[in-house]
Design a protein around this motif. Structure first.
Motif, mmCIF file in Angstrom:
data_model
loop_
_atom_site.group_PDB
_atom_site.id
_atom_site.type_symbol
_atom_site.label_atom_id
_atom_site.label_comp_id
_atom_site.label_asym_id
_atom_site.label_seq_id
_atom_site.Cartn_x
_atom_site.Cartn_y
_atom_site.Cartn_z
ATOM 1 N N UNK A 173 31.118 50.217 33.710
ATOM 2 C CA UNK A 173 30.579 49.064 33.005
ATOM 3 C C UNK A 173 29.097 49.187 32.724
ATOM 4 N N UNK A 174 28.381 49.967 33.529
ATOM 5 C CA UNK A 174 26.955 50.179 33.294
ATOM 6 C C UNK A 174 26.738 50.936 31.989
ATOM 7 N N UNK A 175 27.521 51.981 31.756
ATOM 8 C CA UNK A 175 27.413 52.729 30.491
ATOM 9 C C UNK A 175 27.655 51.811 29.302
ATOM 10 N N UNK A 176 28.693 50.969 29.414
ATOM 11 C CA UNK A 176 29.022 50.058 28.324
ATOM 12 C C UNK A 176 27.919 49.026 28.115
ATOM 13 N N UNK A 177 27.324 48.554 29.206
ATOM 14 C CA UNK A 177 26.257 47.567 29.088
ATOM 15 C C UNK A 177 25.043 48.161 28.383
ATOM 16 N N UNK A 178 24.650 49.372 28.745
ATOM 17 C CA UNK A 178 23.516 50.007 28.078
ATOM 18 C C UNK A 178 23.801 50.189 26.584
ATOM 19 N N UNK A 207 46.019 42.690 28.565
ATOM 20 C CA UNK A 207 47.098 43.534 28.079
ATOM 21 C C UNK A 207 46.623 44.944 27.775
ATOM 22 N N UNK A 208 47.522 45.737 27.226
ATOM 23 C CA UNK A 208 47.188 47.110 26.872
ATOM 24 C C UNK A 208 47.334 48.068 28.043
ATOM 25 N N UNK A 209 47.167 49.358 27.739
ATOM 26 C CA UNK A 209 47.295 50.391 28.775
ATOM 27 C C UNK A 209 46.006 51.161 29.023
ATOM 28 N N UNK A 210 45.057 51.058 28.099
ATOM 29 C CA UNK A 210 43.826 51.829 28.224
ATOM 30 C C UNK A 210 42.736 51.150 27.424
ATOM 31 N N UNK A 211 41.518 51.625 27.605
ATOM 32 C CA UNK A 211 40.393 51.083 26.852
ATOM 33 C C UNK A 211 39.370 52.191 26.629
ATOM 34 N N UNK A 212 38.344 51.893 25.856
ATOM 35 C CA UNK A 212 37.254 52.841 25.603
ATOM 36 C C UNK A 212 35.930 52.098 25.696
ATOM 37 N N UNK A 213 34.854 52.850 25.730
ATOM 38 C CA UNK A 213 33.528 52.253 25.780
ATOM 39 C C UNK A 213 33.246 51.435 24.520
ATOM 40 N N UNK A 214 33.855 51.808 23.400
ATOM 41 C CA UNK A 214 33.664 51.037 22.169
ATOM 42 C C UNK A 214 34.357 49.681 22.247
ATOM 43 N N UNK A 215 35.502 49.610 22.933
ATOM 44 C CA UNK A 215 36.142 48.311 23.122
ATOM 45 C C UNK A 215 35.323 47.443 24.069
ATOM 46 N N UNK A 216 34.772 48.040 25.112
ATOM 47 C CA UNK A 216 33.853 47.299 25.977
ATOM 48 C C UNK A 216 32.706 46.721 25.144
ATOM 49 N N UNK A 217 32.114 47.571 24.295
ATOM 50 C CA UNK A 217 30.990 47.109 23.480
ATOM 51 C C UNK A 217 31.410 45.958 22.574
ATOM 52 N N UNK A 222 28.229 32.263 35.002
ATOM 53 C CA UNK A 222 28.840 33.588 34.878
ATOM 54 C C UNK A 222 29.944 33.632 33.818
ATOM 55 N N UNK A 223 29.992 34.731 33.089
ATOM 56 C CA UNK A 223 31.036 35.031 32.110
ATOM 57 C C UNK A 223 31.520 36.445 32.406
ATOM 58 N N UNK A 224 32.828 36.654 32.469
ATOM 59 C CA UNK A 224 33.369 37.973 32.784
ATOM 60 C C UNK A 224 34.658 38.200 32.008
ATOM 61 N N UNK A 225 35.179 39.408 32.085
ATOM 62 C CA UNK A 225 36.416 39.743 31.385
ATOM 63 C C UNK A 225 37.119 40.882 32.100
ATOM 64 N N UNK A 226 38.420 40.974 31.880
ATOM 65 C CA UNK A 226 39.187 42.154 32.274
ATOM 66 C C UNK A 226 39.365 43.004 31.018
ATOM 67 N N UNK A 227 38.904 44.233 31.046
ATOM 68 C CA UNK A 227 39.034 45.108 29.886
ATOM 69 C C UNK A 227 40.507 45.422 29.616
ATOM 70 N N UNK A 262 37.790 68.425 23.707
ATOM 71 C CA UNK A 262 38.209 68.432 22.308
ATOM 72 C C UNK A 262 39.054 67.204 21.979
ATOM 73 N N UNK A 263 39.956 66.844 22.873
ATOM 74 C CA UNK A 263 40.814 65.681 22.608
ATOM 75 C C UNK A 263 40.021 64.377 22.655
ATOM 76 N N UNK A 264 39.075 64.277 23.548
ATOM 77 C CA UNK A 264 38.230 63.078 23.580
ATOM 78 C C UNK A 264 37.497 62.931 22.253
ATOM 79 N N UNK A 265 36.957 64.029 21.749
ATOM 80 C CA UNK A 265 36.201 63.977 20.497
ATOM 81 C C UNK A 265 37.088 63.690 19.294
ATOM 82 N N UNK A 266 38.288 64.270 19.260
ATOM 83 C CA UNK A 266 39.130 64.166 18.068
ATOM 84 C C UNK A 266 40.101 62.988 18.094
ATOM 85 N N UNK A 267 40.489 62.554 19.294
ATOM 86 C CA UNK A 267 41.490 61.486 19.393
ATOM 87 C C UNK A 267 40.836 60.138 19.686
ATOM 88 N N UNK A 268 39.985 60.086 20.709
ATOM 89 C CA UNK A 268 39.373 58.815 21.077
ATOM 90 C C UNK A 268 38.255 58.402 20.131
#
Length: 311
Positions: free
Chosen positions: A146-151, A114-124, A102-107, A195-201
């Protein structure tokens, strides 16, 4: 909806009437940041402490990576939102018994990273870098977000032999819809949040809602898939599992449970039996999921005795 959540939703909706950008920014910050960090539970501590640790730098944040076994036949474990790698503690010893590593991680923003937040692109990115360093993966086991990120990672260049998707999000837009429903937000705030998800994230993504959807371009997903989902999941409704089944057809086996909800499903012995059976002996034809003798119907697993919750 509990009282504090309802009050927060009403406050945001009221602010949106007089200051939509302010309310939108507040809703966006709530959406993108985990409210709290999950801790290692007592039932997970022994497995957690036996892992070998390493660190990746992702998006300016140190990401903690956990490894068990000798590195042969690696299996990647991908946790969900507001969760952590230790939630897979029930899987680790049984994977090791199968000769898997097994291999795993904390996002970022989760667990011991570290950090305060993450995105699906960082998971990828994390998944791709772990594949480069420890793969190729024999299988991926993912939960919730995690399923979305895995796909996404599997579609965009990370190979794996099999995928176990537990309580998974199929539609990326569901993340917004579920957040809106949880807080009871109105249409104006939903538009501002989108709108903010599209323009900021994701400012460089022209079709992010399609690209990040787990059902997008299903022909490009090659592993055999087992989806496990509870009929009483009040976080990610079982309709998300049915969307995956509709997209992947005979390449996907759907196992439903009752009474386990979104979190306890990760620790239910019957679920582990079926998931590990799927990973251990993939048949040459359409996969036949092994069910306990007490199962009420094909592809439906009854809830067992209470088990500790897992975020």
């Amino acid at each position: 909806m509990d009282r504090s959540t309802a009050l927060l939703g009403r406050a945001l909706n009221g602010t949106a009437l007089i200051a939509p950008p302010l309310a939108g920014r507040a809703a966006f910050e709530l959406f993108r940041h985990p409210i709290r960090r999950s801790r290692v539970r007592s039932t997970e501590r022994e497995v957690h402490d036996r892992a070998r640790l390493s660190v990746l730098g992702v998006g300016g944040s140190p990401v903690t990576v956990y490894r068990w076994g000798d590195g042969t036949r690696p299996v990647l474990l991908v946790h969900g939102w507001r969760s952590r790698a230790s939630r897979f503690a029930g899987f680790v010893p049984r994977l090791l018994d199968l000769g898997l590593s097994p291999v795993a991680f904390d996002a970022p923003g989760h667990g011991d990273s570290g950090g305060r937040a993450t995105t699906i692109l960082e998971y990828r990115e994390i998944i791709a870098r772990l594949h480069a360093g420890h793969g190729p993966f024999e299988a991926v086991v993912a939960h919730s977000f995690g399923v979305s990120a895995a796909f996404l990672a599997l579609r965009e260049g990370v190979p794996a032999g099999r995928l176990v998707a537990i309580s998974g999000v199929a539609e990326f837009r569901f993340l917004v819809d579920g957040f809106r429903q949880q807080l009871g937000l109105g249409d104006r705030l939903e538009r501002e949040l989108t709108r903010r998800i599209e323009r900021v994230l994701f400012p460089a993504e022209e079709a992010l809602w399609e690209r990040f959807d787990a059902t997008h371009r299903p022909a490009e997903i090659t592993p055999r898939i087992l989806v496990v989902h509870d009929e009483d999941d009040d976080v990610v409704p079982i309709g998300q599992a049915h969307r995956l089944k509709a997209a992947y057809g005979d390449r996907l086996d759907l196992l439903t449970t009752r009474g386990l909800g979104h979190r306890r499903i990760l620790t239910e012995p019957g679920v582990l039996d079926n998931a590990l059976g799927f990973l251990a002996e993939p048949p040459p034809g359409p996969a036949q999921v092994l069910l306990p003798a007490a199962a009420a119907a094909p592809h439906r697993l009854p809830a067992g005795p209470p088990a500790p919750p897992a975020a």
